[in-house]
Every structure is written in C-alpha cells, then in structure tokens.
Design a protein around this motif. Structure first.
Motif, PDB file in Angstrom:
ATOM      1  N   PHE A  33      27.597  29.248   6.154  1.00 60.20           N
ATOM      2  CA  PHE A  33      26.436  28.539   5.642  1.00 60.20           C
ATOM      3  C   PHE A  33      25.465  28.201   6.765  1.00 60.20           C
ATOM      4  O   PHE A  33      24.252  28.376   6.614  1.00 60.20           O
ATOM      5  N   GLU A  34      25.973  27.743   7.921  1.00 57.24           N
ATOM      6  CA  GLU A  34      25.115  27.438   9.069  1.00 57.24           C
ATOM      7  C   GLU A  34      24.421  28.694   9.587  1.00 57.24           C
ATOM      8  O   GLU A  34      23.239  28.665   9.930  1.00 57.24           O
ATOM      9  N   LYS A  35      25.150  29.807   9.627  1.00 53.26           N
ATOM     10  CA  LYS A  35      24.568  31.057  10.102  1.00 53.26           C
ATOM     11  C   LYS A  35      23.459  31.527   9.162  1.00 53.26           C
ATOM     12  O   LYS A  35      22.408  31.982   9.607  1.00 53.26           O
ATOM     13  N   ARG A  36      23.692  31.379   7.861  1.00 50.32           N
ATOM     14  CA  ARG A  36      22.685  31.784   6.891  1.00 50.32           C
ATOM     15  C   ARG A  36      21.432  30.921   7.030  1.00 50.32           C
ATOM     16  O   ARG A  36      20.315  31.423   6.928  1.00 50.32           O
ATOM     17  N   ARG A  65      20.407  29.404   9.833  1.00 48.59           N
ATOM     18  CA  ARG A  65      19.750  29.782  11.103  1.00 48.59           C
ATOM     19  C   ARG A  65      18.973  31.087  10.934  1.00 48.59           C
ATOM     20  O   ARG A  65      17.860  31.238  11.447  1.00 48.59           O
ATOM     21  N   ASP A  66      19.566  32.046  10.227  1.00 44.51           N
ATOM     22  CA  ASP A  66      18.899  33.343  10.039  1.00 44.51           C
ATOM     23  C   ASP A  66      17.662  33.214   9.168  1.00 44.51           C
ATOM     24  O   ASP A  66      16.680  33.938   9.350  1.00 44.51           O
ATOM     25  N   SER A  67      17.679  32.319   8.189  1.00 49.51           N
ATOM     26  CA  SER A  67      16.539  32.178   7.300  1.00 49.51           C
ATOM     27  C   SER A  67      15.376  31.448   7.987  1.00 49.51           C
ATOM     28  O   SER A  67      14.225  31.622   7.616  1.00 49.51           O
TER      29      SER A  67
END
Length: 67
Positions: A58-61, A63-65
């Motif tokens: 969830f954190e990676k998603r 950051r990517d957005s």
C-alpha cells in the motif's frame, strides 16, 4: 491510514508473544489449553506477516502514484 495498519500488525505480534507465554506456562499443567494457544500464536504470526506485506504494498502504491 498507514499508521492504523502499522498499529494493527503490532497488535498481532503482541498476541503472538502472549500466546507463547501461555504455552510456556500451561504446557505441563493443561496441555489442551496449550494447544489452543499454539494455534493462536501461529495464526497471529501469520497475520503479522500478511499485514506487514499488505502495508508495504500500500505504501509503495501511494509513493508511485505521487510521482
């Protein structure tokens, strides 16, 4: 939202530690109750790992957005 997810994963870890303590104290006196806490410990550790993996995704998603 992420802070709530972080707290819930540590709640599972606390439950696992408590279950291990109960296994240690009850093993020679009440073996049936100790087996129940073995189940709780295994499930709690599994949920800790699952929640941690889910939070990191969830954190990676997020950051990517933002990029």
């Amino acid at each position: 939202m992420i802070k709530i997810l972080r707290y819930t994963e540590y709640i599972y870890l606390i439950i696992a530690i408590f279950s291990c303590y109960r296994i240690y104290t009850d093993w020679n006196t009440d073996r049936q109750n100790a087996y129940l806490f073995v189940f709780f410990a295994v499930v709690s550790i599994g949920m800790f790992i699952f929640r941690r993996n889910y939070r990191r995704k969830f954190e990676k998603r997020q950051r990517d957005s933002k990029q």
